[in-house]
Structure formats: C-alpha cells, structure tokens
Design an enzyme around this catalytic site. Structure first.
Site, PDB file in Angstrom:
ATOM      1  N   THR A 184       0.899  -1.090   0.019  1.00 24.91           N
ATOM      2  CA  THR A 184      -0.082  -0.102   0.010  1.00 24.91           C
ATOM      3  C   THR A 184       0.906   1.248  -0.114  1.00 24.91           C
ATOM      4  O   THR A 184       2.028   1.303   0.530  1.00 24.91           O
ATOM      5  CB  THR A 184      -0.884   0.174   1.116  1.00 24.91           C
ATOM      6  OG1 THR A 184      -1.353  -1.318   1.183  1.00 24.91           O
ATOM      7  CG2 THR A 184      -1.686   1.126   1.251  1.00 24.91           C
ATOM      8  N   ILE A 185       0.420   2.487  -0.478  1.00 24.59           N
ATOM      9  CA  ILE A 185       1.009   3.542  -0.413  1.00 24.59           C
ATOM     10  C   ILE A 185       0.041   4.551   0.323  1.00 24.59           C
ATOM     11  O   ILE A 185      -0.995   4.671   0.235  1.00 24.59           O
ATOM     12  CB  ILE A 185       1.502   4.302  -1.665  1.00 24.59           C
ATOM     13  CG1 ILE A 185      -0.040   4.705  -2.728  1.00 24.59           C
ATOM     14  CG2 ILE A 185       2.399   3.539  -2.438  1.00 24.59           C
ATOM     15  CD1 ILE A 185      -0.128   6.093  -2.512  1.00 24.59           C
TER      16      ILE A 185
END
Length: 536
Positions: free
Chosen positions: A356-357
């Site tokens: 995830t970012i």
C-alpha cells in the site's frame, strides 16, 4: 564513478520535523511529494495535490500500488470531514463454490481469482469533481510525464521490486503473467537504485483516464481491453462489472481517545480494528512507552481487536455485527477485562449481546487529505493488462471461502480491506491526517502512532521513528531490531513468542501532518522508506 550501497547505513540518521504554512505533501517517494506540492504552487488545493501524488505513485512506486489499485480517503474541507470508499467489488461471475471446485480451500494470492474491480481511478475523478480546483488533466500531468520521460528508481523501491521479481520468476509461470514481466522487468531484471525506468503504456493510460474523468477505464476502451484479456486468460472480470462500479462517499467513524477524536473509514475497511484497540486501551493510564506492562497491554488489546475485526468486518451490506456495538465503551470494557498478566490466544467476542502507499496533504486554506492506495501484497495479482500498464489488485485474497461467514467471496461483494487512512480531530476541529501503510500492520501502526502522540507526547518525526511491534498470529510477536532487548526478554516471560527482525520493511511506512491553532503545518515522514516532506 563512485561506488556505494544505497541501502547500507552504519549510522542512525536523524530527521527533524518539517514546518510550513502554505502547503505540505508527505509520502514515501520524494518525486511524488514534490509533484503534489507543485500542484499547490500552481493554484491547486490539497485535494488536487493528493490526486497528483497518488497518480504519480502508480508510476514511481509500482511495487505498492498501480492504476488497478483500490483507494480510501478522508478529506477535511470547509469544517467537515468526508470519507471516500473506493474499494472495488468482486466480479459478478465469481462465487466461492466455483473457486472451491478448482481445488482451492482458501483464496489464492495471485492470478485472476482474487482480482476485483479497481477503485482508484474513480477516486481520482470523484475527488477532482467534488473538491478539486484544477482540471484532472492538469493534476495528472506530472504522473504522465514521469511515465513517459522516466525517473531514477529510489533505493527501498528498488529492493521491493527486486524481491517481487525473484518471487514472480519462480512462481508466475502461466502465460497470463507474461505482461507483468514485459512491463516491469523488460530487460530481464528489476531496476537497480538510480536506474531509469519508464513506461509509455502507463503514460497513455493515465492520459486517457485524466481526459475522460476515468470513463475510459470503466466504460470505454480501457474497460474493453481489461474485459478482452480477462476472457482470453480465464479471468472472471467483465466490462459490465466495471460499468456498474463507482466509488462512494461514506460517513467516517471515530472513537474519543484522551480527548481527541481518532477517525477512520467505516467497514469494509479495517480501520475499526484500530479504534476497537484504542477503546480498550483508553481504560488504562500509560506514562512510559518503554515499559513491559505498556507493550503487553498494547499487544493484548490489539489481538482482541483483530479477533473481532477478522470475524465480523465485511461488506457493510452483509455485516451483521453493529459498528456502534463494536465501538461502544461497554463492549470495550468487556474485552478489556480479558487482559491479564500473561499472553493469550485471541478469540472474537460476542457483540450481539448489547482493511500500500499512504500520503497526506495540506494547503494554506485549511484543506487536508489522508489518502491511501494499494494493489495489496506488492504488485497485487500479478495480472497486467497488455499495453496499458494496468496492474490489477488482488484484494479478493482477503475473502474467505467459508459460506457461513459474512466475509465469504460472492458476486458483487466488497472484501475486508486492510488500507486505512487516519485523521485526528479535537473539539470538532482538524488536527491532521496520519497513516501507516503495510497490510495488516496498518491498524497496529495507527494505534502506535496515536499512543506515541497522545500518551507519550512525541513529535511527529519521533512518533514515526520509534521502534515498532506487530502481532502476526496466535502469540507470535515481531519487533524491529532497535526494540529494547530487555522488553523483548520480559515479554517472553509473559508468554509472548518473540521474534526480532533484521529488516524493517514489514513494519509499515507512515506519514503525518499536524496543524496548530495558528495554521502552521508540522510534518514527518517514514524512516523505513524513501519518504519526503515537500513543503511551502
């Protein structure tokens, strides 16, 4: 040419908190943070900056997210906090029964089976339409430029890329995975730190999304290409699934902790797990972070919250346990009473008796955004649509195949989701966005960030720098190598099965922006990533 190892550092690096007033963007890739800040300087607001940064990250950090990602956002504007759920739904053609007939007893991680409708392109378009100031084409221009002209890959991302290449080379042998190698390992290897990587396919796809406000993705030619490749290679996703999807606005949920409101996206996101843990922990008084009793109670509360979250959180249309009950003080007290001196195996409670970012942005007008976007498990499903750069997420991997469970795979359902943006408020006013990316580490990261901030009064950078723990199942606990050795030994005596990890990559990567009463922004970024705070 100088020779050095960009991933080696024999000495602890010290970062200070960063201050600014007119704009701030924090994320795990410096070029993306700068792109977002440039948009603010060109007249955009924090929402425009978040979209620009998120679009850039699909190019600059493809190891964690992509054009085929899901997304969640918390947006503070004009004195109100808005929640956006851009998680996709399972294809209408898939069922748990069909998957089990293929020989699976649990959802696979790669391939077409865990692929769901991507939500991120709709999030960009919806955020732009509702709150943006500049055109979507203008806001997504930096991402197009980086894709077309290329950029030098940063060190941590290079390492993650190489890890994925090694895994995929050994496991993804089917023909359907060939476009991943054609797109992300064209020269037969993952890019090294500083090596230039570019993708014209990404550039063209991002241009089409920007020009059509994502209609090309869900209703037009990109949707046609996704449908065609799915049919050709045995996938379940169809254009009709894309046509019938759009992200949705939701009301954020919160608990009050030490006089502050900690806000999260409601289920199907698992931000509720962080809130349940904090609700349990607020019944104690903590003064010393480096104390075995503090860490023990944190771990036990986290395990109880996860037991409930993994059992009850699902698509809200199917979820039977009331959110209000799971977050009630009465239920928290009931769960808190189970915490003793020794480690226990977690079991879900019974709420019927009473995901995830990561990036965050802020501008000088008071707008703030907490945004998270993810493919899941690195590059996601391993499926890339030929010639488009669209790497599809594998969020369906979080479904169960147990048809008695609310989170069982089914046509058109949303799965339990690990990506969770956070937001802190005080007396109805914004304090700021925060988040910690990294699968099921995220609720655990949120709890540690909030406790570091409110119980132990750490500044944002100190909050992120502090060594972390994570529960990984049963009584198993992992800690970073900088975690105090004496605490590790005392936790062992309490029955915790402790493991000290050399690498910090699995302990999450976070960002924080706090705003004070004078409008001054104070930001921090993650030492475990290539992160940066771009500020004006």
């Amino acid at each position: 040419m100088l020779k050095f190892d960009t991933l080696k550092n024999d000495y602890p690096s010290r970062r200070s908190v960063i201050y600014g007033r007119k704009g701030m963007v924090c994320t795990s890739q410096p070029l993306a943070a700068q792109a977002g800040l440039d948009i603010i300087k060109q007249g955009g607001n924090a929402i425009d900056a978040a979209i620009a940064t998120a679009a850039c990250m699909t190019v600059l950090e493809p190891t964690s997210n992509g054009i085929g990602s899901d997304a969640f956002a918390l947006v503070w504007t004009k004195g109100e906090l808005h929640g956006l759920n851009a998680s996709g739904r399972a294809p209408m053609a898939i069922t748990a029964e069909k998957v089990k007939k293929q020989g699976y007893t649990a959802m696979p991680k790669r391939g077409w089976i865990p692929v769901m409708v991507p939500g991120a392109p709709s999030a960009w378009a919806e955020l732009s339409e509702k709150f943006g100031r500049l055109t979507l084409e203008k806001v997504m221009e930096p991402a197009v430029t980086y894709a077309r002209e290329g950029y030098p890959v940063s060190p941590v991302i290079s390492k993650l890329w190489n890890n994925a290449y090694k895994e995929f080379s050994g496991t993804l042998k089917d023909e359907c995975f060939k476009p991943w190698f054609d797109t992300f390992a064209r020269d037969g290897h993952a890019p090294q730190p500083g090596e230039i990587w570019k993708s014209e396919a990404h550039a063209k796809t991002l241009e089409k999304i920007a020009k059509t406000h994502a209609k090309a993705f869900y209703q037009g030619e990109l949707g046609d290409q996704i449908d065609a490749y799915s049919r050709k290679t045995g996938g379940y996703l169809r254009k009709s699934d894309l046509e019938n999807y759009w992200c949705e606005w939701v009301k954020p949920i919160h608990v009050n902790y030490r006089g502050y409101d900690v806000c999260e996206i409601p289920p199907n996101g698992d931000g509720i797990i962080a809130l349940m843990a904090l609700n349990i922990l607020k019944g104690y008084s903590f003064t010393d972070r480096s104390c075995v009793d503090t860490v023990h109670k944190q771990l036990e509360a986290m395990k109880l919250a996860f037991a409930d979250g993994n059992r009850y959180v699902a698509d809200p249309e199917y979820m039977r346990a009331p959110v209000e009950t799971l977050l009630s003080d009465e239920y928290a007290a009931e769960r808190r009473s189970l915490i003793g001196e020794m480690a226990k195996d977690p079991e879900p409670g019974d709420p019927f008796r009473g995901g995830t970012i990561y990036l965050c942005t802020a501008d000088g007008e008071g707008n703030m955004v907490s945004y998270i976007q993810s493919n899941y498990m690195g590059f996601g499903s391993g499926i890339v649509i030929p010639g488009t750069g669209i790497a599809l997420q594998n969020r369906g991997a979080n479904f169960t195949l147990d048809e008695t469970m609310e989170n069982c795979l089914g046509p058109g359902k949303k799965s339990l989701h690990t990506i969770i943006p956070g937001f802190l408020m005080k007396d109805g006013k914004a304090v700021g966005p925060f988040g910690v990316m990294g699968g099921f580490m995220q609720p655990q990261g949120h709890v540690q960030v909030i406790m570091n901030t409110l119980d132990f009064m750490m500044n944002p950078q100190e909050t992120l720098d502090a060594p972390r723990w994570q529960w990984v199942g049963g009584k198993k606990i992992q800690v970073e190598k900088t975690f105090p050795a004496e605490i590790v030994e005392e936790l062992k005596r309490r029955g915790h099965e402790m493991e000290v990890l050399e690498s910090s990559l699995t302990f999450g990567r976070g960002q924080i922006i706090w705003r004070d009463e004078n409008g001054v922004l104070c930001g921090a970024t993650e030492p475990r990533a290539d992160g940066a705070v771009a500020v004006w």
